[in-house]
Write a protein that holds these residues in place. Structure first.
Motif, PDB file in Angstrom:
ATOM      1  N   VAL A  88       0.846  -1.194   0.000  1.00 33.29           N
ATOM      2  CA  VAL A  88       0.000   0.000   0.000  1.00 33.29           C
ATOM      3  C   VAL A  88       0.881   1.243   0.000  1.00 33.29           C
ATOM      4  O   VAL A  88       1.845   1.323   0.769  1.00 33.29           O
ATOM      5  CB  VAL A  88      -0.933   0.038   1.221  1.00 33.29           C
ATOM      6  N   ALA A  89       0.553   2.197  -0.850  1.00 28.52           N
ATOM      7  CA  ALA A  89       1.277   3.470  -0.897  1.00 28.52           C
ATOM      8  C   ALA A  89       0.287   4.608  -0.714  1.00 28.52           C
ATOM      9  O   ALA A  89      -0.840   4.564  -1.233  1.00 28.52           O
ATOM     10  CB  ALA A  89       2.029   3.622  -2.216  1.00 28.52           C
ATOM     11  N   GLU A  90       0.709   5.648   0.025  1.00 33.41           N
ATOM     12  CA  GLU A  90      -0.139   6.810   0.264  1.00 33.41           C
ATOM     13  C   GLU A  90       0.659   8.091   0.044  1.00 33.41           C
ATOM     14  O   GLU A  90       1.800   8.192   0.489  1.00 33.41           O
ATOM     15  CB  GLU A  90      -0.696   6.802   1.694  1.00 33.41           C
ATOM     16  N   PHE A  91       0.039   9.054  -0.636  1.00 30.48           N
ATOM     17  CA  PHE A  91       0.650  10.364  -0.847  1.00 30.48           C
ATOM     18  C   PHE A  91      -0.350  11.428  -0.419  1.00 30.48           C
ATOM     19  O   PHE A  91      -1.530  11.373  -0.788  1.00 30.48           O
ATOM     20  CB  PHE A  91       1.024  10.563  -2.317  1.00 30.48           C
ATOM     21  N   THR A  92       0.124  12.404   0.373  1.00 33.87           N
ATOM     22  CA  THR A  92      -0.751  13.437   0.920  1.00 33.87           C
ATOM     23  C   THR A  92      -0.176  14.821   0.646  1.00 33.87           C
ATOM     24  O   THR A  92       1.028  15.047   0.807  1.00 33.87           O
ATOM     25  CB  THR A  92      -0.911  13.264   2.447  1.00 33.87           C
ATOM     26  N   ILE A 108      -3.085  10.520  -7.457  1.00 30.92           N
ATOM     27  CA  ILE A 108      -2.908   9.087  -7.720  1.00 30.92           C
ATOM     28  C   ILE A 108      -1.623   8.879  -8.505  1.00 30.92           C
ATOM     29  O   ILE A 108      -0.805   8.016  -8.176  1.00 30.92           O
ATOM     30  CB  ILE A 108      -4.119   8.524  -8.486  1.00 30.92           C
ATOM     31  N   SER A 109      -1.438   9.686  -9.540  1.00 33.58           N
ATOM     32  CA  SER A 109      -0.216   9.594 -10.335  1.00 33.58           C
ATOM     33  C   SER A 109       1.012   9.869  -9.477  1.00 33.58           C
ATOM     34  O   SER A 109       2.049   9.204  -9.620  1.00 33.58           O
ATOM     35  CB  SER A 109      -0.285  10.590 -11.500  1.00 33.58           C
ATOM     36  N   ALA A 110       0.894  10.843  -8.563  1.00 30.14           N
ATOM     37  CA  ALA A 110       2.012  11.160  -7.675  1.00 30.14           C
ATOM     38  C   ALA A 110       2.361   9.980  -6.774  1.00 30.14           C
ATOM     39  O   ALA A 110       3.533   9.719  -6.490  1.00 30.14           O
ATOM     40  CB  ALA A 110       1.663  12.383  -6.816  1.00 30.14           C
ATOM     41  N   THR A 111       1.343   9.261  -6.336  1.00 29.74           N
ATOM     42  CA  THR A 111       1.570   8.085  -5.484  1.00 29.74           C
ATOM     43  C   THR A 111       2.252   6.979  -6.275  1.00 29.74           C
ATOM     44  O   THR A 111       3.242   6.382  -5.824  1.00 29.74           O
ATOM     45  CB  THR A 111       0.236   7.570  -4.921  1.00 29.74           C
ATOM     46  N   LEU A 112       1.733   6.702  -7.461  1.00 27.93           N
ATOM     47  CA  LEU A 112       2.297   5.639  -8.285  1.00 27.93           C
ATOM     48  C   LEU A 112       3.739   5.946  -8.685  1.00 27.93           C
ATOM     49  O   LEU A 112       4.572   5.044  -8.795  1.00 27.93           O
ATOM     50  CB  LEU A 112       1.444   5.441  -9.540  1.00 27.93           C
ATOM     51  N   ALA A 113       4.037   7.238  -8.883  1.00 25.04           N
ATOM     52  CA  ALA A 113       5.391   7.629  -9.273  1.00 25.04           C
ATOM     53  C   ALA A 113       6.415   7.313  -8.207  1.00 25.04           C
ATOM     54  O   ALA A 113       7.610   7.189  -8.484  1.00 25.04           O
ATOM     55  CB  ALA A 113       5.431   9.128  -9.585  1.00 25.04           C
ATOM     56  N   ARG A 114       5.955   7.160  -6.960  1.00 25.67           N
ATOM     57  CA  ARG A 114       6.863   6.911  -5.844  1.00 25.67           C
ATOM     58  C   ARG A 114       6.944   5.433  -5.455  1.00 25.67           C
ATOM     59  O   ARG A 114       7.611   5.090  -4.473  1.00 25.67           O
ATOM     60  CB  ARG A 114       6.442   7.752  -4.636  1.00 25.67           C
ATOM     61  N   LEU A 115       6.262   4.564  -6.197  1.00 24.83           N
ATOM     62  CA  LEU A 115       6.416   3.138  -5.965  1.00 24.83           C
ATOM     63  C   LEU A 115       7.844   2.708  -6.318  1.00 24.83           C
ATOM     64  O   LEU A 115       8.488   3.348  -7.147  1.00 24.83           O
ATOM     65  CB  LEU A 115       5.424   2.341  -6.808  1.00 24.83           C
ATOM     66  N   PRO A 116       8.334   1.641  -5.703  1.00 22.01           N
ATOM     67  CA  PRO A 116       9.689   1.178  -6.031  1.00 22.01           C
ATOM     68  C   PRO A 116       9.825   0.834  -7.512  1.00 22.01           C
ATOM     69  O   PRO A 116       9.074   0.016  -8.035  1.00 22.01           O
ATOM     70  CB  PRO A 116       9.851  -0.074  -5.153  1.00 22.01           C
ATOM     71  N   GLY A 117      10.759   1.474  -8.197  1.00 16.05           N
ATOM     72  CA  GLY A 117      10.967   1.224  -9.617  1.00 16.05           C
ATOM     73  C   GLY A 117      10.439   2.363 -10.466  1.00 16.05           C
ATOM     74  O   GLY A 117       9.953   3.382  -9.967  1.00 16.05           O
ATOM     75  N   THR A 159      -7.183   2.531  -6.639  1.00 18.47           N
ATOM     76  CA  THR A 159      -6.718   3.911  -6.548  1.00 18.47           C
ATOM     77  C   THR A 159      -7.841   4.763  -5.969  1.00 18.47           C
ATOM     78  O   THR A 159      -8.860   4.985  -6.623  1.00 18.47           O
ATOM     79  CB  THR A 159      -6.311   4.446  -7.937  1.00 18.47           C
ATOM     80  N   ASP A 160      -7.673   5.232  -4.738  1.00 20.54           N
ATOM     81  CA  ASP A 160      -8.690   6.008  -4.051  1.00 20.54           C
ATOM     82  C   ASP A 160      -8.102   7.319  -3.556  1.00 20.54           C
ATOM     83  O   ASP A 160      -6.910   7.390  -3.215  1.00 20.54           O
ATOM     84  CB  ASP A 160      -9.249   5.224  -2.861  1.00 20.54           C
TER      85      ASP A 160
END
Length: 301
Positions: free
Chosen positions: A166-170, A217-226, A266-267
């Protein structure tokens, strides 16, 4: 169940091609077709099934519905409680649930519809397996970070993602953010920029662009490993977001599609818990280029 389900259900036969399915979904503006043999429902085919077929190199013209539909068909009885439906959607990890009355197909229940009644029902239950979580706060995937931005990735390992991560960006969406987005995107709708105009709308006030909110959502996905590459994204906008709100995007990996492709929920939620946006994404995650060399801070629970 009647207040939540859709009573008009589109069906198809198992012998038509995947391309014909895509055309029917598009023309009818729906997300699924129930597959029937005669009058008996035997499976279901969804937009996600089509996306998965494309992502794995399938041929739309050579593949019939019977080759890629989901079966056996999971259904729920018309008189069942919506909490039972929510549990079934979550347990089966599905987004569309046909509703039956005996042997008769009488409706369709979508997870996105049920989310108005029971928030976040589409998420699978957390794994009961023991796992070592790694939370990291420095990101080799991004060029820079700003004060006030918060990110957390609850992952099993730092090097890759797996189902259950789970990844979260605020961040706070400010007046300046809205004005800059309007200028850069060209979306200068007065609803977002003019108080007097917005007061006369159904919202009664200015609100943040929906696409700007979805950008978290895009910002969160951009910070996933890889190195994360978007393949697809579906969104439903449930509630407006006021300018100045602190907003959190939550992305959870729910399926490994193989070949470094993953499906995620994606929420987006406001600071008062309002569910502003719901949806799913499919991403491809490549290795980072060798030129990236950033020391990563890890905190192991």
């Amino acid at each position: 169940m009647s207040e939540v389900m859709t009573t008009s259900v589109k069906t198809t036969t198992p012998d038509i091609t995947a391309r014909e399915v895509a055309v029917r979904l598009f023309k009818n503006e729906i997300g699924s077709l129930v597959v029937c043999r005669g009058s008996s429902p035997i499976g279901i085919v969804t937009e996600f099934d089509l996306t998965k077929l494309l992502a794995t190199g399938g041929d739309l013209d050579a593949t019939s519905v019977s080759d890629f539909m989901s079966d056996p068909l999971v259904t729920i009885e018309y008189d069942a409680d919506i909490t039972e439906a929510a549990k079934l959607l979550r347990a089966e990890r599905i987004e569309h649930l046909p509703v039956t009355d005996g042997d008769e197909l009488v409706g369709m229940l979508a997870a996105v519809d049920l989310s108005y009644y029971l928030p976040r029902i589409s998420r699978p239950d957390p794994s009961s397996e023991s796992r070592q979580e790694v939370k990291y706060s420095v990101h080799p995937e991004t060029a820079f970070e700003e004060p006030g931005w918060e990110f957390e990735c609850r992952c099993i390992t730092r090097g890759h993602i797996v189902v259950g991560d789970v990844a979260e960006f605020t961040k706070t969406i400010s007046e300046e953010d809205v004005e800059r987005f309007a200028a850069s995107s060209g979306d200068t709708n007065r609803l977002h920029l003019n108080d007097e105009y917005a007061e006369q709308t159904r919202f009664g006030r200015r609100i943040v662009h929906g696409t700007l909110v979805a950008g978290l959502i895009s910002a969160t996905l951009a910070r996933l490993p890889g190195l994360t590459v978007y393949l697809s994204q579906d969104l439903s906008f449930h509630a407006p977001v006021e300018i100045g709100s602190r907003v959190t995007a939550v992305c959870e990996v729910i399926e490994d599609l193989g070949k470094d492709r993953f499906r995620l929920t994606t929420d987006v939620y406001t600071d008062d818990g309002t569910h502003a946006i719901g949806g799913e994404a499919i991403v491809l995650i490549d290795e980072l280029p060798d030129t990236v060399d950033v020391e990563v801070e890890e905190v192991v629970d």
